[in-house]
Write a protein that holds these residues in place. Structure first.
Motif, PDB file in Angstrom:
ATOM      1  N   LEU A  31       0.831  -1.205   0.000  1.00  0.00           N
ATOM      2  CA  LEU A  31       0.000   0.000   0.000  1.00  0.00           C
ATOM      3  C   LEU A  31       0.866   1.255   0.000  1.00  0.00           C
ATOM      4  O   LEU A  31       0.528   2.253  -0.639  1.00  0.00           O
ATOM      5  N   THR A  32       1.979   1.187   0.728  1.00  0.00           N
ATOM      6  CA  THR A  32       2.914   2.324   0.715  1.00  0.00           C
ATOM      7  C   THR A  32       3.499   2.515  -0.677  1.00  0.00           C
ATOM      8  O   THR A  32       3.593   3.641  -1.187  1.00  0.00           O
ATOM      9  N   LEU A  33       3.893   1.392  -1.319  1.00  0.00           N
ATOM     10  CA  LEU A  33       4.405   1.478  -2.695  1.00  0.00           C
ATOM     11  C   LEU A  33       3.354   2.049  -3.634  1.00  0.00           C
ATOM     12  O   LEU A  33       3.661   2.866  -4.506  1.00  0.00           O
ATOM     13  N   LEU A  34       2.101   1.614  -3.454  1.00  0.00           N
ATOM     14  CA  LEU A  34       1.022   2.112  -4.306  1.00  0.00           C
ATOM     15  C   LEU A  34       0.852   3.615  -4.136  1.00  0.00           C
ATOM     16  O   LEU A  34       0.746   4.355  -5.125  1.00  0.00           O
ATOM     17  N   SER A  35       0.830   4.084  -2.888  1.00  0.00           N
ATOM     18  CA  SER A  35       0.646   5.522  -2.668  1.00  0.00           C
ATOM     19  C   SER A  35       1.818   6.317  -3.211  1.00  0.00           C
ATOM     20  O   SER A  35       1.633   7.393  -3.801  1.00  0.00           O
ATOM     21  N   GLU A  36       3.046   5.795  -3.070  1.00  0.00           N
ATOM     22  CA  GLU A  36       4.215   6.490  -3.608  1.00  0.00           C
ATOM     23  C   GLU A  36       4.145   6.558  -5.137  1.00  0.00           C
ATOM     24  O   GLU A  36       4.489   7.589  -5.740  1.00  0.00           O
ATOM     25  N   THR A  37       3.692   5.467  -5.750  1.00  0.00           N
ATOM     26  CA  THR A  37       3.591   5.448  -7.213  1.00  0.00           C
ATOM     27  C   THR A  37       2.514   6.403  -7.703  1.00  0.00           C
ATOM     28  O   THR A  37       2.707   7.103  -8.710  1.00  0.00           O
ATOM     29  N   ILE A  38       1.386   6.446  -7.006  1.00  0.00           N
ATOM     30  CA  ILE A  38       0.312   7.357  -7.423  1.00  0.00           C
ATOM     31  C   ILE A  38       0.783   8.809  -7.331  1.00  0.00           C
ATOM     32  O   ILE A  38       0.482   9.635  -8.200  1.00  0.00           O
ATOM     33  N   VAL A  39       1.566   9.129  -6.296  1.00  0.00           N
ATOM     34  CA  VAL A  39       2.135  10.481  -6.193  1.00  0.00           C
ATOM     35  C   VAL A  39       3.036  10.763  -7.399  1.00  0.00           C
ATOM     36  O   VAL A  39       2.968  11.843  -8.009  1.00  0.00           O
ATOM     37  N   ALA A  40       3.892   9.783  -7.764  1.00  0.00           N
ATOM     38  CA  ALA A  40       4.781   9.968  -8.924  1.00  0.00           C
ATOM     39  C   ALA A  40       3.983  10.104 -10.210  1.00  0.00           C
ATOM     40  O   ALA A  40       4.315  10.919 -11.079  1.00  0.00           O
ATOM     41  N   VAL A  41       2.915   9.319 -10.337  1.00  0.00           N
ATOM     42  CA  VAL A  41       2.062   9.388 -11.532  1.00  0.00           C
ATOM     43  C   VAL A  41       1.400  10.759 -11.634  1.00  0.00           C
ATOM     44  O   VAL A  41       1.349  11.370 -12.704  1.00  0.00           O
ATOM     45  N   GLN A  42       0.900  11.254 -10.528  1.00  0.00           N
ATOM     46  CA  GLN A  42       0.219  12.548 -10.539  1.00  0.00           C
ATOM     47  C   GLN A  42       1.180  13.706 -10.764  1.00  0.00           C
ATOM     48  O   GLN A  42       0.761  14.777 -11.195  1.00  0.00           O
ATOM     49  N   ALA A  43       2.471  13.480 -10.477  1.00  0.00           N
ATOM     50  CA  ALA A  43       3.466  14.539 -10.685  1.00  0.00           C
ATOM     51  C   ALA A  43       4.049  14.523 -12.093  1.00  0.00           C
ATOM     52  O   ALA A  43       4.833  15.405 -12.436  1.00  0.00           O
ATOM     53  N   ALA A  44       3.679  13.544 -12.910  1.00  0.00           N
ATOM     54  CA  ALA A  44       4.223  13.454 -14.268  1.00  0.00           C
ATOM     55  C   ALA A  44       3.846  14.686 -15.082  1.00  0.00           C
ATOM     56  O   ALA A  44       2.738  15.207 -14.977  1.00  0.00           O
ATOM     57  N   ARG A  45       4.789  15.124 -15.902  1.00  0.00           N
ATOM     58  CA  ARG A  45       4.584  16.355 -16.667  1.00  0.00           C
ATOM     59  C   ARG A  45       4.228  16.105 -18.124  1.00  0.00           C
ATOM     60  O   ARG A  45       3.921  17.051 -18.851  1.00  0.00           O
ATOM     61  N   CYS A  46       4.290  14.853 -18.555  1.00  0.00           N
ATOM     62  CA  CYS A  46       3.930  14.526 -19.930  1.00  0.00           C
ATOM     63  C   CYS A  46       3.505  13.060 -19.969  1.00  0.00           C
ATOM     64  O   CYS A  46       3.809  12.294 -19.045  1.00  0.00           O
ATOM     65  N   GLY A  75       6.304   1.770 -10.901  1.00  0.00           N
ATOM     66  CA  GLY A  75       5.474   1.412  -9.760  1.00  0.00           C
ATOM     67  C   GLY A  75       4.896   0.020  -9.882  1.00  0.00           C
ATOM     68  O   GLY A  75       4.832  -0.731  -8.899  1.00  0.00           O
ATOM     69  N   THR A  76       4.477  -0.369 -11.087  1.00  0.00           N
ATOM     70  CA  THR A  76       3.948  -1.717 -11.307  1.00  0.00           C
ATOM     71  C   THR A  76       5.023  -2.758 -11.035  1.00  0.00           C
ATOM     72  O   THR A  76       4.756  -3.806 -10.425  1.00  0.00           O
ATOM     73  N   ALA A  77       6.248  -2.487 -11.481  1.00  0.00           N
ATOM     74  CA  ALA A  77       7.348  -3.425 -11.246  1.00  0.00           C
ATOM     75  C   ALA A  77       7.627  -3.573  -9.753  1.00  0.00           C
ATOM     76  O   ALA A  77       7.897  -4.678  -9.264  1.00  0.00           O
ATOM     77  N   ARG A  78       7.567  -2.504  -9.022  1.00  0.00           N
ATOM     78  CA  ARG A  78       7.809  -2.579  -7.574  1.00  0.00           C
ATOM     79  C   ARG A  78       6.686  -3.338  -6.872  1.00  0.00           C
ATOM     80  O   ARG A  78       6.936  -4.082  -5.920  1.00  0.00           O
ATOM     81  N   LEU A  79       5.456  -3.155  -7.333  1.00  0.00           N
ATOM     82  CA  LEU A  79       4.331  -3.850  -6.701  1.00  0.00           C
ATOM     83  C   LEU A  79       4.379  -5.354  -6.972  1.00  0.00           C
ATOM     84  O   LEU A  79       4.082  -6.166  -6.086  1.00  0.00           O
ATOM     85  N   THR A  80       4.734  -5.742  -8.187  1.00  0.00           N
ATOM     86  CA  THR A  80       4.679  -7.150  -8.577  1.00  0.00           C
ATOM     87  C   THR A  80       6.013  -7.862  -8.439  1.00  0.00           C
ATOM     88  O   THR A  80       6.059  -9.096  -8.484  1.00  0.00           O
ATOM     89  N   GLY A  81       7.100  -7.115  -8.298  1.00  0.00           N
ATOM     90  CA  GLY A  81       8.410  -7.732  -8.239  1.00  0.00           C
ATOM     91  C   GLY A  81       8.858  -8.312  -9.556  1.00  0.00           C
ATOM     92  O   GLY A  81       9.673  -9.238  -9.585  1.00  0.00           O
ATOM     93  N   ASP A  82       8.350  -7.784 -10.658  1.00  0.00           N
ATOM     94  CA  ASP A  82       8.692  -8.329 -11.977  1.00  0.00           C
ATOM     95  C   ASP A  82       8.787  -7.193 -12.986  1.00  0.00           C
ATOM     96  O   ASP A  82       8.544  -6.026 -12.661  1.00  0.00           O
ATOM     97  N   PHE A  83       9.157  -7.530 -14.220  1.00  0.00           N
ATOM     98  CA  PHE A  83       9.215  -6.535 -15.279  1.00  0.00           C
ATOM     99  C   PHE A  83       7.817  -5.983 -15.559  1.00  0.00           C
ATOM    100  O   PHE A  83       6.816  -6.673 -15.329  1.00  0.00           O
TER     101      PHE A  83
END
Length: 534
Positions: free
Chosen positions: A149-164, A175-183
């Motif tokens: 859940l912490t990884l998910l919230s960190e990824t959502i913050v990064a997604v929302q901060a994307a500029r393009c 973020g998906t790779a960190r959540l699943t432990g895979d490519f």
């Protein structure tokens, strides 16, 4: 499974210095289906645990005799609980000797999970072990979920901060790779059909699939999301999923999660190898896909607006000025980097009855509105200079025009009326960087031309008068060239003055040299105009 159908795939370490007792305890546990690691002392237990740690397989529970010869079972428990690698290992104390309640409390205070008096019935021993293992696994599961859940919230913050959109896709893939432990690979499909891919950092950047593979993914997204808003998870067989997106050159089944807020809106595809831990992470990846789809909408809408604004500016800012007798002129316009908004920078070179009117300006703000106001100012300047090209008169009229038609807008502008025959220059400045007069002897200076911004209705000073010779160049720039966050503008202006003084003699070469020096990855538009009397 034990006789009652309970899962007993756990490993138990039995720490007891009495061989017969150690054997009897192990026999009870093995009959229940447990694997047993018997040791005879606390020191031997610490060594064995270190070996198991290196192999990545700690026992599920430790049964520890209170009265060990080298240290008490309480002290051994305290040591285990103080070390992060073994802190989560459940410890059950046991003793064949009767202990006072205070001693039992000492074991619990040391971090023990339970206490067992022996001899005990086999069913009781097995139940205590099951309870300890179950509690540990629940704690481990809760901790793993909290981490995800912490990884998910960190990824959502990064997604929302994307500029393009591309930055968005890469943030979601990582973020998906960190959540699943895979490519992981993520694709954002815009309403116009353009596909923006992103890959997790673990994925090699070489040998990426070609355009045909990207088009295959785009078709898959379109076909799967047609008529289906919301979030869907499917497994795409290897023949239908292009090889190489998840692993270099590997053809494999892919688990894709597709999200679309509503039909016709941007669609998002999060892809991982099909063997990834979907049962553990599927709900979290679905939430991430939904958040990515929501973040994609404003980014793609901005891309459209940015394209319109950029097209508008390019259409009204000719890359090559008209031929001006007796004068050499060079102009440059560089839009801001793709991650930032288009502003309202402009330049102008206009023939008038009293010479050539040159100018640069910048509408305050960054949006399509700013670009539109820029066009209006440029058109107004062209119309007004036919009647009276005096720069001081022009800035006053532009100021009134802005107040009347765009009372919420402000702009900066610097105008210079140049007589090619005499070299006389009349300069009016409205809140802009003053022009720079560069001499071929390696010197450069700013004339003292200043005044308030356009759109404020404030009193304006008279024009500043200068004279140019063929050995001079007049340089006019917008602040996007030199303005840097955290640096005082006067410092940046001095850096520009020194760079221009050392620059090449040609007006085009001077513009290019300054762009090369100051204009890389700027957060604002850049407009330059340089002239020399012929």
């Amino acid at each position: 499974m034990d006789a009652n159908g309970r899962q007993t795939d756990s490993t138990v370490m039995v720490v007891d210095d009495v061989p017969t007792s150690r054997y009897a305890m192990g026999a009870v546990l093995r009959r229940a289906g447990h694997s047993v690691v018997p040791v005879a002392s606390a020191g031997e237990a610490l060594v064995e645990l270190d070996v198991l740690l290196r192999a990545g397989s700690l026992p599920d529970v430790a049964l520890v005799d209170v009265g060990l010869p080298d240290m008490s079972g309480f002290e051994l428990c305290r040591r285990l609980k103080s070390q992060p690698p073994t802190a989560a290992l459940p410890v059950v104390h046991f003793s064949a000797a009767a202990l006072a309640p205070g001693d039992r409390c000492q074991g619990l205070d040391a971090g023990g999970d339970a206490y067992l008096s022996v001899p005990a019935e086999p069913e009781e021993i097995q139940a205590v072990v099951r309870a300890a293992v179950r509690g540990a696994r629940l704690r481990t599961g809760a901790e793993a979920l909290a981490r995800r859940l912490t990884l998910l919230s960190e990824t959502i913050v990064a997604v929302q901060a994307a500029r393009c959109p591309t930055e968005l896709a890469h943030a979601a893939a990582q973020g998906t790779a960190r959540l699943t432990g895979d490519f992981a690979a993520v694709f954002v499909l815009g309403e116009d059909g353009e596909l923006y891919p992103g890959l997790s950092r673990r994925r090699a950047r070489t040998s990426l699939p070609g355009p045909g593979a990207h088009e295959a993914v785009a078709r898959l997204i379109r076909g799967t999301t047609a008529g289906h808003a919301g979030v869907r998870s499917i497994v795409v067989p290897a023949p239908l999923w292009p090889a190489g997106f998840l692993r270099p050159g590997v053809s494999e089944d892919a688990r894709v999660v597709l999200a679309q807020t509503q039909e016709g809106k941007p669609a998002v595809c999060l892809a991982t190898p099909a063997h990834a831990r979907a049962q553990e992470t599927g709900a979290l990846v679905a939430r991430l896909a939904q958040a990515t789809a929501l973040a994609a909408e404003p980014l793609l809408m901005y891309q459209v607006e940015r394209h319109v604004a950029l097209t508008l500016q390019h259409s009204f800012l000719p890359q090559k000025p008209a031929d001006l007798p007796g004068m050499e002129v060079a102009v440059r316009y560089v839009p801001a980097s793709r991650q930032t908004e288009i502003g309202g920078d402009f330049y102008a070179t206009l023939r008038t009855s009293r010479g050539v009117l040159t100018g640069v300006g910048d509408v305050v703000g960054h949006s399509l509105d700013a670009a539109t106001v820029m066009v209006e100012i440029r058109h107004a300047l062209r119309a007004y200079c036919v009647e009276d090209p005096d720069p001081a008169v022009l800035v006053t009229r532009l100021d009134r025009m802005l107040q009347h038609y765009h009372p919420e807008a402000t702009a900066t502008v610097c105008l210079a009326l140049v007589d090619p025959d005499s070299g006389h220059v009349s300069i009016a400045n409205a809140g802009h960087i003053p022009p720079l007069i560069v001499h071929d002897d390696g010197t450069a200076r700013y004339p003292g031309a200043a005044g308030p911004l356009l759109g404020l209705g404030l009193e304006r000073p008279p024009a500043t008068e200068e004279f140019l010779t063929p050995r001079h160049r007049l340089l006019m720039v917008t602040d996007g060239l030199i303005e840097t966050r955290g640096t005082d503008l006067s410092v940046s202006m001095e850096q520009l003055r020194m760079a221009a003084a050392d620059g090449p003699s040609g007006v085009g070469a001077l513009c290019d040299a300054l762009l090369d020096c100051f204009g890389r990855d700027r957060e604002d538009d850049i407009a330059l105009l340089a002239l020399r009397l012929g």
